[in-house]
Scaffold this motif. Sequence first.
Motif, PDB file in Angstrom:
ATOM      1  N   ASP A  58       0.845  -1.192   0.000  1.00  0.00           N
ATOM      2  CA  ASP A  58       0.000   0.000   0.000  1.00  0.00           C
ATOM      3  C   ASP A  58       0.879   1.241   0.000  1.00  0.00           C
ATOM      4  N   ALA A  59       0.529   2.182  -0.833  1.00  0.00           N
ATOM      5  CA  ALA A  59       1.288   3.431  -0.921  1.00  0.00           C
ATOM      6  C   ALA A  59       0.760   4.431   0.089  1.00  0.00           C
ATOM      7  N   GLY A  60       1.639   5.156   0.733  1.00  0.00           N
ATOM      8  CA  GLY A  60       1.228   6.186   1.671  1.00  0.00           C
ATOM      9  C   GLY A  60       0.649   5.603   2.939  1.00  0.00           C
ATOM     10  N   LYS A  61      -0.232   6.371   3.558  1.00  0.00           N
ATOM     11  CA  LYS A  61      -0.862   5.958   4.801  1.00  0.00           C
ATOM     12  C   LYS A  61      -2.371   5.858   4.611  1.00  0.00           C
ATOM     13  N   PRO A  62      -3.019   4.945   5.353  1.00  0.00           N
ATOM     14  CA  PRO A  62      -4.476   4.845   5.251  1.00  0.00           C
ATOM     15  C   PRO A  62      -5.152   6.065   5.820  1.00  0.00           C
ATOM     16  N   ARG A  63      -6.342   6.347   5.320  1.00  0.00           N
ATOM     17  CA  ARG A  63      -7.104   7.495   5.801  1.00  0.00           C
ATOM     18  C   ARG A  63      -8.406   7.006   6.389  1.00  0.00           C
ATOM     19  N   LYS A  64      -8.814   7.656   7.451  1.00  0.00           N
ATOM     20  CA  LYS A  64     -10.021   7.252   8.148  1.00  0.00           C
ATOM     21  C   LYS A  64     -11.254   7.551   7.295  1.00  0.00           C
ATOM     22  N   SER A  65     -12.220   6.628   7.310  1.00  0.00           N
ATOM     23  CA  SER A  65     -13.459   6.805   6.551  1.00  0.00           C
ATOM     24  C   SER A  65     -14.214   8.013   7.048  1.00  0.00           C
ATOM     25  N   GLY A  66     -14.645   8.831   6.119  1.00  0.00           N
ATOM     26  CA  GLY A  66     -15.500   9.963   6.456  1.00  0.00           C
ATOM     27  C   GLY A  66     -14.766  11.134   7.051  1.00  0.00           C
ATOM     28  N   SER A  67     -13.452  11.150   7.044  1.00  0.00           N
ATOM     29  CA  SER A  67     -12.713  12.283   7.590  1.00  0.00           C
ATOM     30  C   SER A  67     -11.531  12.587   6.685  1.00  0.00           C
ATOM     31  N   GLY A  68     -10.986  13.738   6.856  1.00  0.00           N
ATOM     32  CA  GLY A  68      -9.873  14.129   6.022  1.00  0.00           C
ATOM     33  C   GLY A  68      -8.535  13.976   6.702  1.00  0.00           C
ATOM     34  N   SER A  69      -8.515  13.506   7.946  1.00  0.00           N
ATOM     35  CA  SER A  69      -7.272  13.384   8.683  1.00  0.00           C
ATOM     36  C   SER A  69      -6.608  12.048   8.405  1.00  0.00           C
TER      37      SER A  69
END
Length: 377
Positions: free
Chosen positions: A179-190
């Motif tokens: 996986d490239a980069g970091k995962p992002r939380k569903s429904g948020s931009g952080s």
Amino acid sequence: MAAIAVNQFAECVTCHAWSPDHSMIALCPNNHEVHIYKSVEENWERIHVLQKHDQIVAGIDWSKSSNRIVTVSHDRNSYVWNQEGSVWVPTLVILRLNRAALCVQWSPKGNKFAVGSGAKTVCICYYEQENNWWVSKLIRKKHDSSVTSVAWHPNNVLIATTSTDGKCRVFSTFIKGVDAGKPRKSGSGSSLDAKFGEQIVQLDLSFCWAFGVKWSPSGNSLAYVGHNSMIYFVDHIGPSPSAQSVVLRDLPLRDVMFVSEKLVIGVGYDCNPMVFAADGIGSWSFVRFLDEKKSTSSSARYGSQLTEAFGKFYGSSKQGTSNDKSRGGVHDNCINCIVPFKTSSGSNKMTSFSTSGLDGKVVIWDLKNQEDLLEYM
């Protein structure tokens, strides 16, 4: 009538999946084989039989990006099938399970797939180029019972699971180098700096077996069903999710599918797809059985219960009242699998889906001529 194609493939179909161009279907006729049929002049001809498993095949998925088929079985094994010319060549996947594999799904990008098992674990499998084989990393000690279904978030990292311990959980499956980069939380931009196997949320809405979890197209919501004749809708996945439950007066569901952000189809023991829709404020309710010509009256609709106490009271008051009208339709037995079929070319909206069940039928359902549902699509 919503059903546009009905095909009797076997006495019982355990699961099925479509090829990327929808010209072929892979299904398990309730044994250790996988049969592949191709559409030839409006007829289905069996062109391949995949034989490698020793026990019933419990899950099949066909990758849209790589054209690979993945199968899992009660024999605790999984195979990835690659088409080489006119032959499908299997590759064994190292799962390290001591109980049956129960479900499988490719990730949206097709570089990983998840396997749920009776060993209370979830295997996240990926291809290791150096050794030329498929390996797995296990999410352990998070489930208290068998994992009945898995569903990938659109971001290719988060995964939702349901279990016979009654809980729905969301995990991170971030694998360095895959996986490239970091995962992002569903429904948020952080950004969410979550390690592999880290539990994002646990939903304790059901007190019985849970099945059939699915994400909405945006990944902001998910839905799953319980064996207590309830369906659950969850928004804002994270530390403080908001949930709704809809109580059914009929038999339990086994699987669900989002058609759009406001429309969900559920299938199960009533042998007839059930339509659920969200209104302008996001409140979910039952609309009607899909295999009915007319919508049910407003007095017969199921409401959305925001409190569990009222939900149980409503459900108990409706028990035994559904025998006034036959709910039977195209399917003659429990529907245990629902998958998308086709989308419109311009808007990428789902226009049809398929179901299979214990009656051995695979049915394709058209949504374009359902005028009362167009506002939710």
